[in-house]
Motif scaffolding. Structure first.
Motif, PDB file in Angstrom:
ATOM      1  N   ARG A  71      11.483  -1.382  -4.870  1.00  0.00           N
ATOM      2  CA  ARG A  71      10.040  -1.204  -4.625  1.00  0.00           C
ATOM      3  C   ARG A  71       9.789  -0.809  -3.180  1.00  0.00           C
ATOM      4  O   ARG A  71       8.956   0.066  -2.895  1.00  0.00           O
ATOM      5  CB  ARG A  71       9.319  -2.507  -4.954  1.00  0.00           C
ATOM      6  CG  ARG A  71       7.810  -2.405  -4.884  1.00  0.00           C
ATOM      7  CD  ARG A  71       7.164  -3.700  -5.318  1.00  0.00           C
ATOM      8  NE  ARG A  71       5.718  -3.590  -5.261  1.00  0.00           N
ATOM      9  CZ  ARG A  71       4.883  -4.583  -5.569  1.00  0.00           C
ATOM     10  NH1 ARG A  71       5.386  -5.753  -5.970  1.00  0.00           N
ATOM     11  NH2 ARG A  71       3.579  -4.398  -5.487  1.00  0.00           N
ATOM     12  N   TRP A 105      15.193  -5.243  -7.553  1.00  0.00           N
ATOM     13  CA  TRP A 105      13.848  -4.747  -7.840  1.00  0.00           C
ATOM     14  C   TRP A 105      12.982  -4.725  -6.585  1.00  0.00           C
ATOM     15  O   TRP A 105      12.233  -3.767  -6.356  1.00  0.00           O
ATOM     16  CB  TRP A 105      13.204  -5.628  -8.911  1.00  0.00           C
ATOM     17  CG  TRP A 105      11.820  -5.203  -9.278  1.00  0.00           C
ATOM     18  CD1 TRP A 105      11.452  -4.185 -10.096  1.00  0.00           C
ATOM     19  CD2 TRP A 105      10.599  -5.792  -8.803  1.00  0.00           C
ATOM     20  NE1 TRP A 105      10.081  -4.089 -10.180  1.00  0.00           N
ATOM     21  CE2 TRP A 105       9.530  -5.069  -9.388  1.00  0.00           C
ATOM     22  CE3 TRP A 105      10.304  -6.844  -7.956  1.00  0.00           C
ATOM     23  CZ2 TRP A 105       8.201  -5.380  -9.141  1.00  0.00           C
ATOM     24  CZ3 TRP A 105       8.981  -7.162  -7.710  1.00  0.00           C
ATOM     25  CH2 TRP A 105       7.934  -6.437  -8.311  1.00  0.00           C
ATOM     26  N   PHE A 158      16.153   1.384  -9.055  1.00  0.00           N
ATOM     27  CA  PHE A 158      16.404   0.009  -9.506  1.00  0.00           C
ATOM     28  C   PHE A 158      17.774  -0.154 -10.167  1.00  0.00           C
ATOM     29  O   PHE A 158      18.541  -1.045  -9.776  1.00  0.00           O
ATOM     30  CB  PHE A 158      15.284  -0.441 -10.443  1.00  0.00           C
ATOM     31  CG  PHE A 158      15.564  -1.744 -11.116  1.00  0.00           C
ATOM     32  CD1 PHE A 158      15.632  -2.919 -10.377  1.00  0.00           C
ATOM     33  CD2 PHE A 158      15.780  -1.800 -12.484  1.00  0.00           C
ATOM     34  CE1 PHE A 158      15.895  -4.139 -11.005  1.00  0.00           C
ATOM     35  CE2 PHE A 158      16.052  -3.008 -13.112  1.00  0.00           C
ATOM     36  CZ  PHE A 158      16.106  -4.175 -12.375  1.00  0.00           C
TER      37      PHE A 158
END
Length: 472
Positions: free
Chosen positions: A42, A38, A71
């Motif tokens: 990002r 994650w 992701f």
């Protein structure tokens, strides 16, 4: 028996490890790996956002799906790497099970990204694109369920057992499905490559605009043709049969599709020789407007009234086309006027020049100039000449403003514009001229008889005398 076969795959490992300490270790490893994925996703999104701000709407439209795929894709890669490392030391049934939805969901969004980049060129999703995305989602989720249950081999054997004939060819449901998947995959991949290639070409600053369009469309067409040929070879279709199809297509073009083929060829000629460019203002067959799009079959022209017209490219090759934007963006305009012979000529010419000064779009260089055109029967003919900026947008409004200024300045300075004047000469007396057609009273007749006779200015029988008599 069937239950044992199902539980002999991933679910059997989950049932075996349930309640054991190794399950806790697997859950902690999975959560940590997904957290790292994650964070990486990002960071990747921020990098992509900084690059896509300057891109066109279609690229941003497709990037949304790519962001959603980051992701699960990174998570699947990291989980697979960790599962490969830990497989020699502990049971990894939970990690193996988690790989299925991660890779499946990533595949769905990657397909969405490629499809949107390939087909949604204007930044808007077509109706069929939404349907195809739903179909892909259903198929991928069905594949994930089959993989988790461990019955993919049975499904493949059943599809291979369903046989049918297409013409002289024997096919199975598995071969047909595989062929369709390969064809769709190669075509969509070719369209995506064509979209990327077109984006690169259109952003090049050293290439002419028309040449960009030609190169992008030729590249997309060649990539699509190569994809079709490759997919046919992968499916097992002999591509030599395309020779027969090409011959039949040539015959069809020769007889029934002459206009269509002519328009396509004319479109490439227009793009290659650069006779027309996007943004040019043209006049063809009485239609004047701005070229907004040059397609391979037609050219879109937006008229001065805002209505867009599709003109076949063949018409732009065979008909006379006036291009108002080829070399000069300025245009020459005139304003003609007459003044009375009693008016001040020099003052009138100076006022004409003053009327064009300060008017919007009238160029100061070359400066407006007034000319004495000639001497008419009613007055002196003058002409004001001036240059208008961006004449392709229209000159009527500017000429109207100049004419209003002329009218105002002439009125303010006593310059009169003469009316048409006609002199009528009567040959003989009034009764003779009227030929007895009108009866007059005794008093009027006596007045006419006692009035002195006016001699005509020219000899009777001349053309002027005949015209004046006829006019009387």
């Amino acid at each position: 028996m069937a239950e044992n076969r199902i539980l002999s795959h991933m679910l059997a490992g989950i049932v075996r490890d349930y309640g054991e300490p190794v399950m806790i270790w697997q859950a902690g490893t999975l959560l940590g790996t997904l957290l790292v994925a994650w964070l990486f996703a990002r960071l990747a999104r921020r990098m992509l956002d900084s690059r896509r701000r300057a891109r066109h709407e279609a690229v941003r439209f497709g990037a949304e799906s790519l962001h959603k795929a980051l992701f699960p894709l990174l998570g699947g890669v990291l989980v697979w790497s960790v599962q490969t490392v830990l497989d020699d030391y502990m049971s990894t049934s939970l990690l193996e099970l988690a790989l299925v939805p991660l890779i499946g969901i990533a595949s769905i969004y990657i397909v969405f990204f490629i499809a949107r980049r390939s087909f949604a060129r204007s930044g808007q999703a077509h109706a069929w694109l939404s349907i195809s995305e739903k179909l892909v989602s259903v198929l991928v989720w069905a594949g994930m369920v089959v993989t988790v249950l461990g019955i993919q081999d049975e499904v493949l054997r059943w599809m291979a057992s369903v046989r049918f004939r297409v013409g002289t060819a024997h096919m199975t449901l598995l071969s047909l499905t595989t062929g369709l998947v390969w064809v769709c995959a190669t075509v969509i991949f070719a369209l995506w490559l064509g979209s990327v290639y077109e984006d690169r070409v259109m952003r090049a600053h050293s290439i002419d605009a028309n040449l960009k369009v030609v190169l992008s469309r030729l590249g997309r067409a060649l990539l699509l043709l190569a994809a079709v040929l490759v997919s046919f070879s992968l499916v097992g279709i002999d591509i030599t049969v395309l020779g027969v199809f090409g011959g039949a297509l040539g015959v069809g073009l020769g007889f029934g599709l002459q206009k269509v083929a002519s328009n396509y060829v004319s479109g490439f000629i227009i793009l290659i020789d650069r006779s027309l460019r996007i943004g040019d203002t043209i006049n063809v067959s009485g239609l004047q407007g701005q070229v907004t799009e040059i397609r391979t079959r037609y050219t879109t022209v937006r008229g001065l009234d805002g209505i867009e017209t599709l003109i076949p490219n063949e018409k732009l090759i065979t008909d006379v086309v006036q291009n108002h934007s080829s070399y000069l963006t300025r245009g020459y305009a005139k304003a003609a006027v007459q003044i009375a012979y009693t008016s001040d000529l020099d003052r009138a010419m100076a006022l004409l020049v003053e009327a064009a000064q300060g008017v919007e779009r009238v160029l100061p260089d070359p400066a407006p100039a007034a000319y004495l055109v000639g001497f008419g029967s009613d007055g002196i003919s003058l002409e004001l000449g001036f240059w208008i900026e961006e004449a392709a947008k229209g000159t009527a409004g500017t000429r109207s403003t100049v004419n209003r200024n002329i009218w105002r300045l002439f009125n303010e300075n006593g310059i009169s514009i003469p009316y048409a004047r006609r002199d009528v000469h009567l040959i003989g007396g009034l009764p003779a001229a009227l030929g007895g057609a009108v009866e007059i009273g005794p008093d009027r007749a006596a007045a006419v008889a006692s009035a002195p006779r006016v001699e005509p200015p020219c000899e009777p029988g001349t053309p002027f005398a005949r015209d004046a008599s006829a006019g009387a």
